[in-house]
Design an enzyme around this catalytic site. Structure first.
Site, PDB file in Angstrom:
ATOM      1  N   GLY A   1      57.430  -7.704  21.892  1.00 46.60           N
ATOM      2  CA  GLY A   1      56.932  -7.488  20.515  1.00 46.60           C
ATOM      3  C   GLY A   1      56.334  -8.546  19.824  1.00 46.60           C
ATOM      4  O   GLY A   1      55.642  -8.295  18.846  1.00 46.60           O
TER       5      GLY A   1
ATOM      6  N   GLU B   1      58.798 -15.144  17.591  1.00 46.39           N
ATOM      7  CA  GLU B   1      59.497 -13.768  17.967  1.00 46.39           C
ATOM      8  C   GLU B   1      58.953 -12.712  17.004  1.00 46.39           C
ATOM      9  O   GLU B   1      58.590 -13.254  15.608  1.00 46.39           O
ATOM     10  CB  GLU B   1      60.804 -13.917  18.095  1.00 46.39           C
ATOM     11  N   ASP B   2      59.035 -11.701  17.088  1.00 46.51           N
ATOM     12  CA  ASP B   2      58.729 -10.603  16.222  1.00 46.51           C
ATOM     13  C   ASP B   2      59.666 -10.246  15.201  1.00 46.51           C
ATOM     14  O   ASP B   2      59.493 -10.309  13.970  1.00 46.51           O
ATOM     15  CB  ASP B   2      58.683  -9.141  16.715  1.00 46.51           C
TER      16      ASP B   2
ATOM     17  N   ASP C   1      67.571  -9.923  14.745  1.00 41.48           N
ATOM     18  CA  ASP C   1      68.181  -9.016  14.218  1.00 41.48           C
ATOM     19  C   ASP C   1      69.813  -9.376  14.378  1.00 41.48           C
ATOM     20  O   ASP C   1      70.071 -10.243  13.613  1.00 41.48           O
ATOM     21  CB  ASP C   1      68.064  -7.792  15.145  1.00 41.48           C
TER      22      ASP C   1
ATOM     23  N   THR D   1      69.538 -12.671  21.043  1.00 47.54           N
ATOM     24  CA  THR D   1      68.134 -12.832  22.048  1.00 47.54           C
ATOM     25  C   THR D   1      67.861 -14.390  21.695  1.00 47.54           C
ATOM     26  O   THR D   1      67.716 -15.181  22.684  1.00 47.54           O
ATOM     27  CB  THR D   1      67.062 -12.097  21.572  1.00 47.54           C
TER      28      THR D   1
ATOM     29  N   PHE E   1      65.188   0.315  10.825  1.00 46.17           N
ATOM     30  CA  PHE E   1      64.629   0.294  11.948  1.00 46.17           C
ATOM     31  C   PHE E   1      63.055   0.195  11.933  1.00 46.17           C
ATOM     32  O   PHE E   1      62.366   1.128  11.401  1.00 46.17           O
ATOM     33  CB  PHE E   1      65.126   1.439  13.095  1.00 46.17           C
TER      34      PHE E   1
ATOM     35  N   ASP F   1      58.219  -1.843  18.528  1.00 48.08           N
ATOM     36  CA  ASP F   1      58.427  -0.452  19.101  1.00 48.08           C
ATOM     37  C   ASP F   1      59.281   0.472  18.839  1.00 48.08           C
ATOM     38  O   ASP F   1      60.592  -0.080  18.686  1.00 48.08           O
ATOM     39  CB  ASP F   1      57.899  -0.519  20.853  1.00 48.08           C
TER      40      ASP F   1
HETATM   41  P1  IMP Z   1      68.667  -9.447  18.430  1.00 44.24           P
HETATM   42  O1  IMP Z   1      69.608  -8.416  17.993  1.00 44.24           O
HETATM   43  O2  IMP Z   1      68.319 -10.324  17.545  1.00 44.24           O
HETATM   44  O3  IMP Z   1      68.757 -10.048  19.755  1.00 44.24           O
HETATM   45  O4  IMP Z   1      66.849  -8.845  18.501  1.00 44.24           O
HETATM   46  C1  IMP Z   1      66.750  -8.318  19.750  1.00 44.24           C
HETATM   47  C2  IMP Z   1      65.188  -7.514  19.725  1.00 44.24           C
HETATM   48  O5  IMP Z   1      65.617  -6.082  19.369  1.00 44.24           O
HETATM   49  C3  IMP Z   1      64.313  -7.933  19.157  1.00 44.24           C
HETATM   50  O6  IMP Z   1      63.588  -8.858  19.566  1.00 44.24           O
HETATM   51  C4  IMP Z   1      63.358  -6.637  19.111  1.00 44.24           C
HETATM   52  O7  IMP Z   1      62.654  -6.428  20.250  1.00 44.24           O
HETATM   53  C5  IMP Z   1      64.271  -5.450  18.876  1.00 44.24           C
HETATM   54  N1  IMP Z   1      64.618  -5.024  17.536  1.00 44.24           N
HETATM   55  C6  IMP Z   1      65.508  -5.418  16.712  1.00 44.24           C
HETATM   56  N2  IMP Z   1      65.374  -4.708  15.420  1.00 44.24           N
HETATM   57  C7  IMP Z   1      64.279  -4.043  15.710  1.00 44.24           C
HETATM   58  C8  IMP Z   1      63.395  -2.968  15.007  1.00 44.24           C
HETATM   59  O8  IMP Z   1      63.807  -2.707  13.633  1.00 44.24           O
HETATM   60  N3  IMP Z   1      62.354  -2.152  15.336  1.00 44.24           N
HETATM   61  C9  IMP Z   1      62.390  -2.715  16.841  1.00 44.24           C
HETATM   62  N4  IMP Z   1      62.741  -3.630  17.430  1.00 44.24           N
HETATM   63  C10 IMP Z   1      63.687  -4.023  16.908  1.00 44.24           C
HETATM   64 MG    MG Z   2      61.946  -8.733  20.938  1.00 45.59          MG
END
Ligand code: IMP
Ligand code: MG
Length: 179
Positions: A39, A93-94, A97, A101, A146, A153
């Site tokens: 991402g 990072e993109d 959430d 991660t 989302f 993606d």
């Molecule tokens: P985390 O929940 O912070 O560990 O995020 C994990 C990963 O979930 C991010 O790096 C994205 O790849 C994916 N992700 C979280 N929210 C979105 C979204 O709204 N669109 C697309 N991918 C997402």
């Molecule tokens: Mg990601």
């Protein structure tokens, strides 16, 4: 799909972030920029092209939310190739959430002996956070939606959109499953 952040707003903000990073790391000769695949790639390329200090580039790839995993259980699917020890690491990072991660990767970079670790994220869904991660450089805070495009993606689609859009299901039964 509804556009949430326009291409010109992404470009303007990324220019500001690059200028800030360049100021903060001026004179640094061991900067290592580490992206999280896949991402972050579109954002990382646009950001780093605007930075003129010497730097190295590397990548992690992680997976979570998969079958047989519990929430917060993040797996490293691809490790960095380069040594982290003594480096000033800028993690790119993109989107942040739940934070699981980046919490996992930040802890790993520190354990490996990085000299410093800072986090640069394009998007922050702060209302979804489960574990604390300090973001040093942030593009935009967004609501709990989302989103797709500009690297993000849904089921491997839409990464190449030049803007950020709110994902809308074709079928009402489609549910997002981030990976
Ligand atoms: P985390 O929940 O912070 O560990 O995020 C994990 C990963 O979930 C991010 O790096 C994205 O790849 C994916 N992700 C979280 N929210 C979105 C979204 O709204 N669109 C697309 N991918 C997402
Ligand atoms: Mg990601």
């Amino acid at each position: 799909m509804k556009v949430l952040i326009r291409q010109e707003d992404l470009e303007r903000r990324i220019g500001e972030m690059a200028a800030e990073i360049e100021r903060d790391y001026a004179g640094c000769d061991n900067l290592m920029c580490v992206g999280v695949l896949k991402g972050s790639v579109f954002f990382m390329v646009d950001l780093l092209k605007r930075i003129s200090i010497p730097l190295a580039v590397d990548f992690f790839q992680t997976s979570s939310y998969g079958s047989g995993t519990t929430p917060g259980e993040v797996r490293i699917r691809k490790d960095v190739d380069l040594s982290i020890r003594g480096k000033d690491v800028l993690l790119i990072e993109d989107i942040v959430d739940t934070g699981y991660t980046l919490r996992t990767i930040l802890d790993l970079l520190r354990f490996r002996g990085a000299r410093s670790v800072r986090l640069c994220a394009l998007l922050d869904k702060a209302s979804r956070r489960q574990v604390d991660v300090p973001i040093d450089y942030l593009g935009f805070e967004i609501e709990d939606l989302f989103v797709v495009g500009y690297g993000l993606d849904f089921d491997e689609r839409y990464r190449n959109l030049p803007y950020i859009a709110v994902w809308e299901p074709d079928e009402p039964s489609d549910v997002p499953s981030p990976s």
